[in-house]
Design an enzyme around this catalytic site. Structure first.
Site, PDB file in Angstrom:
ATOM      1  N   ASP A  42      55.259  87.093  78.874  1.00 16.36           N
ATOM      2  CA  ASP A  42      56.519  87.821  78.670  1.00 16.36           C
ATOM      3  C   ASP A  42      56.373  88.797  77.494  1.00 16.36           C
ATOM      4  OD1 ASP A  42      56.579  85.948  76.658  1.00 16.36           O
ATOM      5  OD2 ASP A  42      58.566  85.152  77.140  1.00 16.36           O
ATOM      6  N   GLU A 111      57.621  77.704  76.214  1.00 15.67           N
ATOM      7  CA  GLU A 111      57.467  77.565  74.763  1.00 15.67           C
ATOM      8  C   GLU A 111      58.279  76.382  74.251  1.00 15.67           C
ATOM      9  OE1 GLU A 111      58.503  81.225  72.767  1.00 15.67           O
ATOM     10  OE2 GLU A 111      57.215  82.414  74.076  1.00 15.67           O
ATOM     11  N   GLU A 178      49.671  79.226  68.932  1.00 20.74           N
ATOM     12  CA  GLU A 178      49.749  80.604  68.417  1.00 20.74           C
ATOM     13  C   GLU A 178      50.004  80.607  66.914  1.00 20.74           C
ATOM     14  OE1 GLU A 178      52.153  83.337  70.665  1.00 20.74           O
ATOM     15  OE2 GLU A 178      51.941  84.922  69.162  1.00 20.74           O
TER      16      GLU A 178
HETATM   17  O1  KIV Z   1      53.501  86.456  76.291  1.00 24.31           O
HETATM   18  C1  KIV Z   1      52.317  86.380  75.962  1.00 24.31           C
HETATM   19  O2  KIV Z   1      51.521  87.308  76.130  1.00 24.31           O
HETATM   20  C2  KIV Z   1      51.867  85.140  75.338  1.00 24.31           C
HETATM   21  C3  KIV Z   1      50.534  85.147  74.675  1.00 24.31           C
HETATM   22  C4  KIV Z   1      50.669  85.796  73.361  1.00 24.31           C
HETATM   23  C5  KIV Z   1      49.945  83.787  74.572  1.00 24.31           C
HETATM   24  O3  KIV Z   1      52.572  84.186  75.324  1.00 24.31           O
END
Ligand code: KIV
Length: 260
Positions: A42, A111, A178
């Site tokens: 996203d 998440e 992250e």
């Molecule tokens: O949305 C995304 O690209 C991500 C990556 C940073 C892991 O979640």
């Protein structure tokens, strides 16, 4: 890569590579270069739509980008992000995840930790493969001041560790970490049986992910220290992606200066 190979890679100390893609042409280049996982992140809210954060990305957006990326992939495992508010409760999460899977995703990413317990149980019991995401959670970021390394003090480090253990016990298949200190990522990686994929989490994770636009230098503005522009030393996008694969596999990306 197949879902069943994730733990084999970890057990054999074989690093896992992952890049984001949002369109068929880039997805084909990434798939052809032998990247193990393609993530329809996203992050498209920022790099494609030009927003300050990922929070305005909708299910309609994710379904569109998942469909066009997935049809270009022959070998990479395809993971689709579930956007902000698309997994607020178990029923909504299962409905939305099923749509992403029917548009070509092999797995969905959400998440957060303990607050998602019911959602993860529902997804897993509906045979939907789940990727977790701990540390910096972009869906909680409102503006650039929220981009901070997570888990630096004892309390926040313990919360991330406990959430990682919980996610594994709930049946999550793989975990993105992250923007956390590399020693914390190492601790979690050693503790878990499922693979960890780091972004700004140091070289000891079981794999590495980057936003493709960042590693090709397309993203404008100041980049976090964990981003390397692989196109700087290569003459084509395809060779930059292959350089990323090589450097992750041999353990030379990320280096100390690209970690916390
Ligand atoms: O949305 C995304 O690209 C991500 C990556 C940073 C892991 O979640």
């Amino acid at each position: 890569m197949k879902h069943s190979e994730l733990n084999i890679f970890k057990d054999n100390n074989q690093k896992i590579t992952c890049l984001t893609a949002y369109d068929a042409s880039m997805a084909k280049l990434i798939d052809d270069a032998g990247v193990d996982i393609i993530l329809i992140g996203d992050s498209l809210g920022m790099v494609i739509q030009g927003d300050e954060n990922t929070r305005s990305v909708s299910m309609i957006d994710m379904l569109y980008h998942t469909k066009i990326v997935a049809k270009a992939c022959n070998q990479s495992l395809v993971i689709a992000d579930m956007p902000f508010h698309s997994y607020d409760n178990a029923v909504t999460a299962v409905t939305n995840a099923k749509e992403l899977i029917s548009n070509g995703a092999d797995m969905v990413k959400i998440e957060g930790g303990i607050e998602n317990t019911d959602v993860i149980k529902a997804l897993v019991s509906n045979n939907i493969n789940v990727c977790g995401h701990l540390g910096l959670q972009p869906q909680l970021v409102v503006d650039s001041s929220d981009y901070k390394v997570q888990g630096r003090d004892e309390d926040s480090s313990k919360i991330i560790q406990d959430n990682a253990t919980l996610l594994e016990s709930l049946g999550v298949s793989i975990l993105v970490l992250e923007c956390i200190p590399s020693n914390l990522a190492k601790l979690i990686t050693n503790k878990l049986k499922i693979p960890t994929i780091g972004i700004g989490a140091g070289k000891n994770c079981d794999g590495q992910v980057l936003v493709s636009y960042d590693m090709l230098g397309i993203t404008l503005g100041k980049q976090p220290r964990f981003v390397r522009n692989f196109l700087n030393s290569e003459s084509s996008i395809s060779s930059a992606i292959k350089a990323f694969v090589l450097e992750v596999k041999e353990g030379s990306f990320p280096n100390k200066n690209e970690s916390y």
